[in-house]
Design a protein around this motif. Sequence first.
Motif: not given
Length: 184
Positions: A16-21, A34-46, A88-93
């Motif tokens: 849903l976050i990705i759908l909105a963004m 946008p789907e490429e960011s799914l693992p990122l937002f799954e991690k932080f949503a949890a 996290y996005i700085a270190s991972e991406y």
Amino acid sequence: MIRQAQPEDAAVLARLIILAMDSLAAKFVGGSAPEESLPLFEKFAALPGNQYSYENALVYLDEQGVCGMISAYDGRDLELLRSDFLKYIASEYGITQIPDHETQAGEYYIDCVSVFPRTQGKGIGKKLIQALIKQAAGTGRDKVGLLVSKQNPNAERLYSGLGFQTVNERKFMGSDYFHMQYTI
């Protein structure tokens, strides 16, 4: 039914976050879709304690499960809430650009409102916004704010119809937005 989101809602919250963004979500992972960011937002949503956390979200459930969400937090907490995400996005991406502030102290900020397409047009977004305003009022806050893209007149009409007023215009991550507020 509307309820507080739980950690086990993380996967659906991320979608849903990705759908909105939309394309903005891809920028956080240096991607093009946008789907490429799914693992990122799954991690932080949890995880607790960040701007995309389940802690900051209400979800709307129908007979098939979660079909919409709204996330919000106190604007004074923005720096703290996004700190781990930005690290996290700085270190991972390798994404080191720090986004402009989208909110400020004194405003309960709606970061995201999203409803899956299969249930759009049924008033779910409106019910989520109203529930969030009620929640904010119950905590003594007097202003609820959000950014709405100038390219999204339907969303602007929805918020205006609910009593939000444009207080200024902002540029955020390269796009133009109306900064709207609701006074409780």
